[in-house]
Design a protein around this motif. Sequence first.
Motif, short mmCIF file in Angstrom:
data_model
loop_
_atom_site.label_atom_id
_atom_site.label_comp_id
_atom_site.label_asym_id
_atom_site.label_seq_id
_atom_site.Cartn_x
_atom_site.Cartn_y
_atom_site.Cartn_z
N PRO A 26 0.82 -1.22 0.00
CA PRO A 26 0.00 0.00 0.00
C PRO A 26 0.85 1.27 0.00
O PRO A 26 0.56 2.22 -0.74
CB PRO A 26 -0.82 -0.13 1.28
CG PRO A 26 -0.88 -1.61 1.54
CD PRO A 26 0.45 -2.14 1.10
N GLY A 27 1.89 1.27 0.82
CA GLY A 27 2.77 2.45 0.86
C GLY A 27 3.55 2.63 -0.42
O GLY A 27 3.75 3.76 -0.89
N LEU A 28 4.02 1.53 -1.01
CA LEU A 28 4.76 1.62 -2.27
C LEU A 28 3.88 2.18 -3.39
O LEU A 28 4.34 2.97 -4.22
CB LEU A 28 5.30 0.25 -2.69
CG LEU A 28 6.64 -0.18 -2.10
CD1 LEU A 28 7.01 -1.57 -2.60
CD2 LEU A 28 7.73 0.82 -2.45
N VAL A 29 2.63 1.75 -3.41
CA VAL A 29 1.71 2.27 -4.43
C VAL A 29 1.51 3.78 -4.25
O VAL A 29 1.55 4.55 -5.21
CB VAL A 29 0.36 1.53 -4.38
CG1 VAL A 29 -0.68 2.23 -5.25
CG2 VAL A 29 0.53 0.08 -4.81
N LEU A 30 1.31 4.20 -3.01
CA LEU A 30 1.13 5.62 -2.74
C LEU A 30 2.38 6.41 -3.13
O LEU A 30 2.29 7.45 -3.80
CB LEU A 30 0.81 5.85 -1.26
CG LEU A 30 0.69 7.31 -0.80
CD1 LEU A 30 -0.41 8.02 -1.59
CD2 LEU A 30 0.41 7.37 0.70
N VAL A 31 3.54 5.90 -2.73
CA VAL A 31 4.79 6.56 -3.09
C VAL A 31 4.96 6.60 -4.61
O VAL A 31 5.40 7.61 -5.18
CB VAL A 31 5.99 5.83 -2.44
CG1 VAL A 31 7.31 6.31 -3.04
CG2 VAL A 31 5.99 6.06 -0.93
N GLY A 32 4.57 5.51 -5.28
CA GLY A 32 4.66 5.48 -6.74
C GLY A 32 3.77 6.51 -7.40
O GLY A 32 4.16 7.14 -8.40
N VAL A 33 2.57 6.70 -6.87
CA VAL A 33 1.65 7.70 -7.42
C VAL A 33 2.24 9.11 -7.24
O VAL A 33 2.21 9.94 -8.16
CB VAL A 33 0.27 7.60 -6.75
CG1 VAL A 33 -0.61 8.79 -7.12
CG2 VAL A 33 -0.41 6.29 -7.15
N ILE A 34 2.78 9.39 -6.05
CA ILE A 34 3.39 10.70 -5.78
C ILE A 34 4.58 10.91 -6.71
O ILE A 34 4.78 12.00 -7.27
CB ILE A 34 3.84 10.81 -4.31
CG1 ILE A 34 2.65 10.64 -3.36
CG2 ILE A 34 4.55 12.13 -4.07
CD1 ILE A 34 1.61 11.71 -3.46
N THR A 35 5.38 9.86 -6.90
CA THR A 35 6.55 9.94 -7.79
C THR A 35 6.11 10.23 -9.22
O THR A 35 6.69 11.09 -9.90
CB THR A 35 7.34 8.63 -7.73
OG1 THR A 35 7.81 8.43 -6.39
CG2 THR A 35 8.53 8.67 -8.68
N GLY A 36 5.09 9.51 -9.68
CA GLY A 36 4.58 9.75 -11.03
C GLY A 36 4.07 11.16 -11.20
O GLY A 36 4.26 11.79 -12.25
N ALA A 37 3.44 11.69 -10.15
CA ALA A 37 2.95 13.07 -10.21
C ALA A 37 4.12 14.05 -10.33
O ALA A 37 4.03 15.06 -11.03
CB ALA A 37 2.12 13.38 -8.97
N GLY A 38 5.22 13.74 -9.63
CA GLY A 38 6.41 14.60 -9.72
C GLY A 38 6.98 14.62 -11.13
O GLY A 38 7.33 15.69 -11.66
N TYR A 39 7.08 13.45 -11.75
CA TYR A 39 7.58 13.39 -13.13
C TYR A 39 6.63 14.11 -14.09
O TYR A 39 7.07 14.79 -15.02
CB TYR A 39 7.75 11.93 -13.55
CG TYR A 39 9.09 11.34 -13.19
CD1 TYR A 39 10.17 11.43 -14.04
CD2 TYR A 39 9.27 10.68 -11.97
CE1 TYR A 39 11.41 10.89 -13.71
CE2 TYR A 39 10.49 10.13 -11.62
CZ TYR A 39 11.56 10.24 -12.50
OH TYR A 39 12.80 9.71 -12.16
#
Length: 344
Positions: A26-39
């Motif tokens: 769950p945390g990895l998915v959230l972090v991945g979404v935030i990371t994608g938003a940054g890119y």
Amino acid sequence: MTASESFSSVPGASKAGIGRVGGIWPGLVLVGVITGAGYSLREMPGLVIFSPMILAVIIGMLFANTVGVAHNAKEGIRFSQKTLLRLAIVLLGFQLTVDQAASIGIGGFGLVALTLAATFLFTLGAARLLGVERRLAQLIAAGTSICGASAIVAANTVTNARDEDVAYAVASITLFGTVAMLAYPLLGAFAGLDQNAFGLWAGASIHEVAQVIGASFQYGPQAGEAGTVAKLTRVALLAPMVFAMGFAARRSGGGETGARAPMPWFVLGFVAVVLWNSFVGIPDALRPYIVFFTTLMLTMGLAAMGLNANVSEIRSRGLRPLLLALSAFVFIAGFSLVLVKLLV
């Protein structure tokens, strides 16, 4: 009986195993979404000068302090903040070779090393005068003197500062590094620097690798090459600097926490990768992918730090740490420029 209780009743099983495997998603998915938003945000007009790392930490902070973070995401956020960040710092070694570091010569290496040491010590001294808490001051010192956000992350394995301190340090370093990227080409022309001298100045004093590239290539191709090599030489000094910080923390019993600070052994991995890259190498076709995944993992780690940061805690630090970051920025720019004018 809960799932974790059932699992713990199996011989040889452990709750840590559940936490580290099933609980990270769950945390990895959230972090991945935030990371994608940054890119994605970086593709917007006017934001291309910011790295996805910086945008991700800001988005993470905004999300955590408005929407909030679910409890079951904590383990994945912790995994991103620690494991992925350390692996990314190891992989940074693929961006440097011994020959690159040697190409700026003994004088250039001495200039970079002297600037780094003087800036680090100046920042700690200025922090005492300004009353800035030592762990936050160490992060600002590392980010200014070495390589921005990556150095802040590496230094925090020794300082064990709060996530709010890490976020504050990253934000302030980003601010003044961006100012440097925009102002240096104008200042270099005013100071009468040739391309080689300008590249050495930019590489020795601007915070982030991307900011150095952005500033030095504006001045010319030779300046860009010199700036990149000088900056990567600074990155190579990340290892001895963090080891020195770890040794000092162990000698003092871990500083303010009263615990023995761990030695950052993952930095040995960084050194080993530099040596491998220098004497064995990797296929050129793989290099862009390694650079991409290194930046991706750094971005995920900083997104995780943003998700752990409390804006009210950052606000409570006041303006003194920002003044400290400004003082460190002015010092490294002035000190390195004087050395460049004297030695180049």
